[in-house]
Design a protein around this motif. Sequence first.
Motif, mmCIF file in Angstrom:
data_model
loop_
_atom_site.group_PDB
_atom_site.id
_atom_site.type_symbol
_atom_site.label_atom_id
_atom_site.label_comp_id
_atom_site.label_asym_id
_atom_site.label_seq_id
_atom_site.Cartn_x
_atom_site.Cartn_y
_atom_site.Cartn_z
ATOM 1 N N THR A 54 -4.973 8.160 -15.573
ATOM 2 C CA THR A 54 -5.568 9.109 -14.627
ATOM 3 C C THR A 54 -4.531 9.993 -13.976
ATOM 4 N N GLY A 55 -3.436 10.211 -14.617
ATOM 5 C CA GLY A 55 -2.440 11.120 -14.072
ATOM 6 C C GLY A 55 -1.783 10.617 -12.814
ATOM 7 N N GLY A 56 -1.558 9.316 -12.687
ATOM 8 C CA GLY A 56 -0.895 8.755 -11.527
ATOM 9 C C GLY A 56 -1.823 8.234 -10.465
ATOM 10 N N ALA A 57 -3.110 8.628 -10.464
ATOM 11 C CA ALA A 57 -4.062 8.161 -9.451
ATOM 12 C C ALA A 57 -4.677 6.845 -9.878
ATOM 13 N N CYS A 58 -3.852 5.877 -10.216
ATOM 14 C CA CYS A 58 -4.338 4.556 -10.593
ATOM 15 C C CYS A 58 -3.279 3.545 -10.186
ATOM 16 N N ALA A 59 -3.610 2.272 -10.319
ATOM 17 C CA ALA A 59 -2.692 1.229 -9.878
ATOM 18 C C ALA A 59 -2.863 0.006 -10.760
ATOM 19 N N VAL A 60 -1.850 -0.828 -10.744
ATOM 20 C CA VAL A 60 -1.873 -2.127 -11.412
ATOM 21 C C VAL A 60 -1.918 -3.190 -10.331
ATOM 22 N N ILE A 61 -2.885 -4.097 -10.432
ATOM 23 C CA ILE A 61 -3.061 -5.161 -9.444
ATOM 24 C C ILE A 61 -2.205 -6.351 -9.856
ATOM 25 N N ALA A 62 -1.446 -6.883 -8.914
ATOM 26 C CA ALA A 62 -0.507 -7.961 -9.231
ATOM 27 C C ALA A 62 -0.507 -8.991 -8.108
ATOM 28 N N TYR A 63 -0.012 -10.188 -8.437
ATOM 29 C CA TYR A 63 0.229 -11.241 -7.456
ATOM 30 C C TYR A 63 1.733 -11.332 -7.250
ATOM 31 N N THR A 64 2.156 -11.335 -5.993
ATOM 32 C CA THR A 64 3.583 -11.185 -5.696
ATOM 33 C C THR A 64 4.342 -12.498 -5.616
ATOM 34 N N ASP A 65 3.660 -13.636 -5.493
ATOM 35 C CA ASP A 65 4.364 -14.910 -5.428
ATOM 36 C C ASP A 65 3.534 -15.991 -6.101
ATOM 37 N N LEU A 66 4.075 -17.195 -6.138
ATOM 38 C CA LEU A 66 3.445 -18.283 -6.885
ATOM 39 C C LEU A 66 2.144 -18.747 -6.233
ATOM 40 N N LEU A 67 2.097 -18.793 -4.909
ATOM 41 C CA LEU A 67 0.913 -19.284 -4.207
ATOM 42 C C LEU A 67 -0.122 -18.201 -3.948
ATOM 43 N N SER A 68 0.186 -16.958 -4.245
ATOM 44 C CA SER A 68 -0.735 -15.873 -3.932
ATOM 45 C C SER A 68 -2.086 -16.005 -4.631
#
Length: 297
Positions: A54-68
Amino acid sequence: MPLVEHLRELRNRLAKGMLAITVVSVVAAFYSQDLMNFLIDPVPRCKTGLGESTGGACAVIAYTDLLSPFTTTVKVCFMAGVIISSPIWLYQLWAFVAPGLHKHERKYTYWFVSAAVPLFFGGAWLAYTILPVSMRVLLGITPDGSANILPMDKILDFVVRMILIFGGAFEMPLMLVMLNFAGIVSGRRMARWWRGVIMGVFVFGAVATPTTDPFGMIALAAPICVLYFIAVGVAMLNDKRRRRSNPDAELSDDEASHLDLTPESLDAPEGVSPGRPALPERVNSAPDHVNGYDDIT
């Protein structure tokens, strides 16, 4: 009922409410993935790569740590348990408070609750509807060559905050109607406030919404302004009904009523029979006023 019995009843009501929340939260754990998908659905996600779809208007969803993943799932299940079981624990709260209310107070409570619930869910639905547009506007500011990696817990907090802000803001006109029914503010006075209310609502929409785009501010402020004028109309109708049933209902405590100045004949002094002569007046040789003051002063 003595104080100990009140405390025992409060303990039982709280235990039933917490049990309902716990049971529903455990059941919601089996549908945690569906709940996660529902909450992250407003986020425009990149399908082919970071920023390519989408030309930069998108995101990747992630978990930042082990317990997240675990803590986020528990948070979502508990939130679902509180919302879905709300009829049960709200009834327990009402069952504890209702015996101390008068009949007309319970009637007004039923009316206000029946209006507050649809208003809150209407605000929550509006927030969930405009979330994709707001997120797309915010993500569209991302510079070229950069990627958006959003932690799952941050997305959850953002979505819940938007829903609570919109749902709570939709209750403000209802609070004005409650103040009018309590006799604190009149509909005519509310109508005179419209300029300041509109200005304050737009300022509140700009500050309260987590997004910085004007679309979210207008989406929050415009419905509240409409609801405000509806609340003014309801308050004026209630004032008209109150004047019709009681013309003196809107008089302040220090406002004098109409005085009847028609002279009337005085009866005989109390305690003096018609055949018995009255006692002679006391003869006071002292002057009534000395240097402009009477004897009492």
